[in-house]
Every structure is written in structure tokens, then in C-alpha cells.
Design an enzyme around this catalytic site. Structure first.
Site, PDB file in Angstrom:
ATOM      1  N   HIS A  32      -2.674  15.693  89.008  1.00 57.20           N
ATOM      2  CA  HIS A  32      -2.538  14.699  87.942  1.00 57.20           C
ATOM      3  C   HIS A  32      -1.155  14.062  88.008  1.00 57.20           C
ATOM      4  CE1 HIS A  32      -3.714  12.885  84.022  1.00 57.20           C
ATOM      5  NE2 HIS A  32      -2.388  12.811  83.897  1.00 57.20           N
ATOM      6  N   THR A  78      -3.105   3.729  82.107  1.00 60.35           N
ATOM      7  CA  THR A  78      -3.635   2.651  81.266  1.00 60.35           C
ATOM      8  C   THR A  78      -2.783   1.379  81.333  1.00 60.35           C
ATOM      9  OG1 THR A  78      -2.461   3.572  79.374  1.00 60.35           O
ATOM     10  CG2 THR A  78      -4.784   4.186  79.632  1.00 60.35           C
ATOM     11  N   ARG A 125     -11.825   7.620  84.939  1.00 63.89           N
ATOM     12  CA  ARG A 125     -11.283   8.241  83.736  1.00 63.89           C
ATOM     13  C   ARG A 125     -11.825   7.520  82.515  1.00 63.89           C
ATOM     14  NH1 ARG A 125      -4.911   8.527  81.998  1.00 63.89           N
ATOM     15  NH2 ARG A 125      -4.837  10.700  81.326  1.00 63.89           N
ATOM     16  N   ARG A 131      -3.751   5.457  71.020  1.00 68.10           N
ATOM     17  CA  ARG A 131      -2.465   4.787  71.216  1.00 68.10           C
ATOM     18  C   ARG A 131      -2.368   4.212  72.635  1.00 68.10           C
ATOM     19  NH1 ARG A 131       0.499   8.272  74.314  1.00 68.10           N
ATOM     20  NH2 ARG A 131      -0.325  10.383  74.140  1.00 68.10           N
ATOM     21  N   TYR A 158      -9.972  12.021  78.607  1.00 68.23           N
ATOM     22  CA  TYR A 158      -8.694  12.236  77.917  1.00 68.23           C
ATOM     23  C   TYR A 158      -8.897  11.952  76.432  1.00 68.23           C
ATOM     24  CZ  TYR A 158      -3.574  12.205  77.247  1.00 68.23           C
ATOM     25  OH  TYR A 158      -2.289  12.491  76.839  1.00 68.23           O
ATOM     26  N   HIS A 182      -5.349  17.924  80.230  1.00 66.38           N
ATOM     27  CA  HIS A 182      -4.331  18.616  79.416  1.00 66.38           C
ATOM     28  C   HIS A 182      -4.941  19.531  78.340  1.00 66.38           C
ATOM     29  CE1 HIS A 182      -2.523  15.412  81.574  1.00 66.38           C
ATOM     30  NE2 HIS A 182      -2.386  14.531  80.611  1.00 66.38           N
ATOM     31  N   ASP A 251       1.926  15.437  86.162  1.00 64.13           N
ATOM     32  CA  ASP A 251       1.902  14.285  85.260  1.00 64.13           C
ATOM     33  C   ASP A 251       3.085  13.344  85.482  1.00 64.13           C
ATOM     34  OD1 ASP A 251       0.733  12.613  83.380  1.00 64.13           O
ATOM     35  OD2 ASP A 251       1.865  13.472  81.721  1.00 64.13           O
ATOM     36  N   ASN A 256       5.257   7.904  78.325  1.00 62.73           N
ATOM     37  CA  ASN A 256       5.298   8.013  76.849  1.00 62.73           C
ATOM     38  C   ASN A 256       5.898   9.316  76.342  1.00 62.73           C
ATOM     39  OD1 ASN A 256       3.906   5.466  76.407  1.00 62.73           O
ATOM     40  ND2 ASN A 256       2.135   6.519  77.280  1.00 62.73           N
TER      41      ASN A 256
HETATM   42  C1  0GY Z   1      -0.975  11.149  80.902  1.00 65.36           C
HETATM   43  C2  0GY Z   1      -0.710  10.889  79.493  1.00 65.36           C
HETATM   44  C3  0GY Z   1      -0.475   9.700  78.886  1.00 65.36           C
HETATM   45  C4  0GY Z   1      -0.662   8.399  79.438  1.00 65.36           C
HETATM   46  C5  0GY Z   1      -1.625   8.029  80.280  1.00 65.36           C
HETATM   47  O1  0GY Z   1      -2.883   6.493  81.443  1.00 65.36           O
HETATM   48  C6  0GY Z   1      -1.950   6.649  80.660  1.00 65.36           C
HETATM   49  O2  0GY Z   1      -1.312   5.719  80.189  1.00 65.36           O
HETATM   50  O3  0GY Z   1      -2.414   8.900  80.841  1.00 65.36           O
HETATM   51  C7  0GY Z   1      -0.022   9.757  77.491  1.00 65.36           C
HETATM   52  O4  0GY Z   1       0.659   8.839  77.047  1.00 65.36           O
HETATM   53  O5  0GY Z   1      -0.337  10.766  76.805  1.00 65.36           O
HETATM   54  O6  0GY Z   1      -1.890  11.878  81.229  1.00 65.36           O
HETATM   55  O7  0GY Z   1      -0.263  10.611  81.708  1.00 65.36           O
END
Ligand code: 0GY
Length: 300
Positions: A32, A78, A125, A131, A158, A182, A251, A256
Site C-alpha cells: 500500500h 484520490t 479501489r 473527506r 476504504y 487499514h 502508505d 493527509n
Molecule cells: C491512504 C489514506 C488516505 C488517502 C488516500 O487516496 C487517497 O487520497 O488513500 C487518507 O487520507 O486517509 O490510504 O493513503
């Protein structure tokens, strides 16, 4: 030329992580991690809910080599929306040592899916963290799931613990292997006996196609970076009960994070605290991710 300024409170990934004291087993997989941009080459999506700093494929490979990792699974972040170009570019330059998890819309064409598959994508995913993204309707997700099943891909989900009860039946209806990010983001303050965490464990107990990443102590911990002690009972419980269905990841570059930026070397040192035998660590770090992501290696 696109130029992006990271969010004012954005924390940059660690510039000088420590060398881990724990030696990863040969062939360890970081299952990840992400790449961000670089924004000038791979612009961030208009629909994004945050603007990160760049975190390029070369910087990811540097961290991989420094920590003693062999392979990566790069998860579309994202901030890139459904434009998987940065992910694909990283996969194509990884000499077969990386696989990907993409984000796709319901109207993606068969040839686009096939191109992602050829690049090394092995999953999509489905993200329900408000958020980060406006989640797609269940109908669209169901249609995507049916199509990617044909390619032999899996689904990464997620969500945060408080959302699970509402999503539980939908998740059970999905037709592929499902990987929970997670540990379903438990509320660590509530302790390991908390009913929300029990519900997550039930999902894995009742459905053998469900796996979990035991990643992100830095995101979950209330006690913080001096060992992430409060996360240990949660991760240990998941690894001990489901040793053949767990994955680990850094990760990196830790999108964030607000409380602190983790030292990636210390995240590697967290592993033996939660995977307490050589056998458990071999499954977590090598056997399980190899089975899920690299079992077709000989065909490439
Ligand atoms: C992670 C957690 C986060 C963000 C993303 O795709 C993403 O923007 O996964 C988060 O902000 O909790 O798994 O990287």
C-alpha cells in the site's frame, strides 16, 4: 504548464527516514503506497479534495531500496481521480516489480481496462471516506465489480469504522476477493473489544474472500510515533486470526497526515511487534502479497 501548490497544512513526507533495525525478509512487498504526480507531468484531478506535494515514482523506488523492500503495490490516490496515468507510468517503469490498484468510472471501456491490466493493475479501489471522495452509487460499483471480476482483479475498500454497519451487506454482495484498507480504520480509543471493531472482524470471519491491510499505525494511533503502542493489539489480533489474509504497506507518502509525519524506517520496525513470528512475517510480507499480486509473474 501545470503548477500546484500543496494545501497550507500539508505535511511533506519524511526527508530522512531512519534505517530500520528490523530486516525485512527477502522479497518483502509494500502492498500500500502511492505516487503523487509530479503535478507538472501528471496533473492532479479537478475533483480532488486535497492538493499534495509531489511524490514521484523515483522517490518511491528510492524508499523501497532504502528500506529493503522488493516490490510495491501502488494504490491510485484520490487526488488523481480516475486518471490513472501517474500510476500506469510508475508500473511501466518498475521492471515488473510493481502492481497497481486503479480508480475507474462505470463507463470505462473494455480496452481501457485491458490497458490497465497489461500495465500491471490487479484491482480497483472503492472509497467511502467522505473527506476524500464522493462515493459512487452502489449500482455503479456493482457494475464495475462484475466487469473487473472477469479480469481476475480484486476490490480494495476504504471506509471508517462508523460506516461499516451501513455498508456491510453491500460489501458481502461483492463477487471478488476484497481487501479492507487499514483494518477498517478502528477507533483505537475504544479498545480492541469495541463492537465496531468486532463487526469488522466478523466481516473477515464470515467471508473468506475478505482480507485486511494491517497498515497505518501512524493514522490510527492516539499515543503517537513512539512505537504506536496503542495500535499493536488491533494489528496483532488481525494477523493472528487471519494470517493468510493480511497485507502490510508503508502508505508512503502518507496523505493527509496532520499530527506528524511518520519515519518510514520506524514503520518497518513496527512489523515484528504485530507479526510476532518468522512464519507470520513471511505470510504478511511475502507469501500473501505474492499470491494476490504477482502469481502471474512467470507469464510476463
Ligand atoms: C491512504 C489514506 C488516505 C488517502 C488516500 O487516496 C487517497 O487520497 O488513500 C487518507 O487520507 O486517509 O490510504 O493513503
Amino acid at each position: 504548464m501545470n503548477s500546484f501548490t500543496p494545501d497550507a497544512d500539508w505535511l511533506h513526507w519524511h526527508q530522512a527516514p531512519s534505517k530500520p533495525r528490523f530486516s525485512l525478509p527477502d522479497g518483502a512487498v509494500d502492498a500500500h503506497c502511492h505516487v503523487f504526480g509530479p503535478g507538472q507531468q501528471f496533473p492532479f484531478a479537478k475533483t480532488r479534495k486535497y492538493t499534495p506535494c509531489d511524490a514521484s515514482k523515483q522517490q518511491l523506488w528510492q524508499l523501497r531500496d532504502f528500506l529493503g523492500i522488493s516490490r510495491n503495490v501502488i494504490v491510485q490516490a484520490t487526488c488523481h481521480g480516475n486518471d490513472n496515468s501517474a500510476l500506469v507510468d510508475a508500473l511501466l517503469s518498475a521492471n515488473g516489480m510493481a502492481r497497481g490498484v486503479a480508480s475507474v468510472s462505470v463507463d470505462i471501456s473494455d480496452s481501457e481496462l485491458e490497458a490497465l491490466d497489461s500495465a500491471g493493475v490487479r484491482g480497483v479501489r472503492f472509497n467511502f471516506v467522505r473527506r476524500l471522495i464522493d462515493a459512487l452509487p452502489f449500482d455503479d460499483l456493482t457494475r464495475i465489480a462484475a466487469r473487473i471480476k472477469e479480469l481476475g482483479w480484486h476490490i480494495v475498500i476504504y471506509f471508517e469504522a462508523q460506516e461499516l454497519a451501513e455498508l456491510y451487506h453491500f460489501f458481502e454482495s461483492l463477487p471478488t476477493t476484497i481487501i479492507v484498507d487499514h483494518m477498517g480504520r478502528p477507533d483505537i480509543a475504544k479498545g480492541v473489544e469495541d463492537p465496531q471493531f468486532e463487526l469488522f472482524l466478523s466481516l473477515l470471519r464470515d467471508n473468506e474472500n475478505f482480507w485486511s491491510k494491517v497498515s497505518c499505525p501512524e493514522r490510527l494511533s492516539m499515543t503517537g510515533p513512539h512505537g504506536y503502542q496503542d495500535v499493536i493489539p488491533f494489528a496483532k489480533k488481525v494477523i493472528n486470526e487471519f494470517p493468510d489474509r493480511v497485507l502490510w504497506g508503508t502508505d508512503w507518502p502518507h496523505p493527509n497526515m496532520k499530527s506528524h509525519m511518520p519515519d518510514d524506517g520506524k514503520l518497518v520496525d513496527f512489523i515484528p511487534k504485530v507479526a510476532t513470528t518468522v512464519e507470520l512475517r513471511r505470510k504478511l510480507l511475502v507469501e500473501n502479497p505474492m499470491r494476490l499480486y504477482f502469481s502471474d509473474e512467470d507469464d510476463n
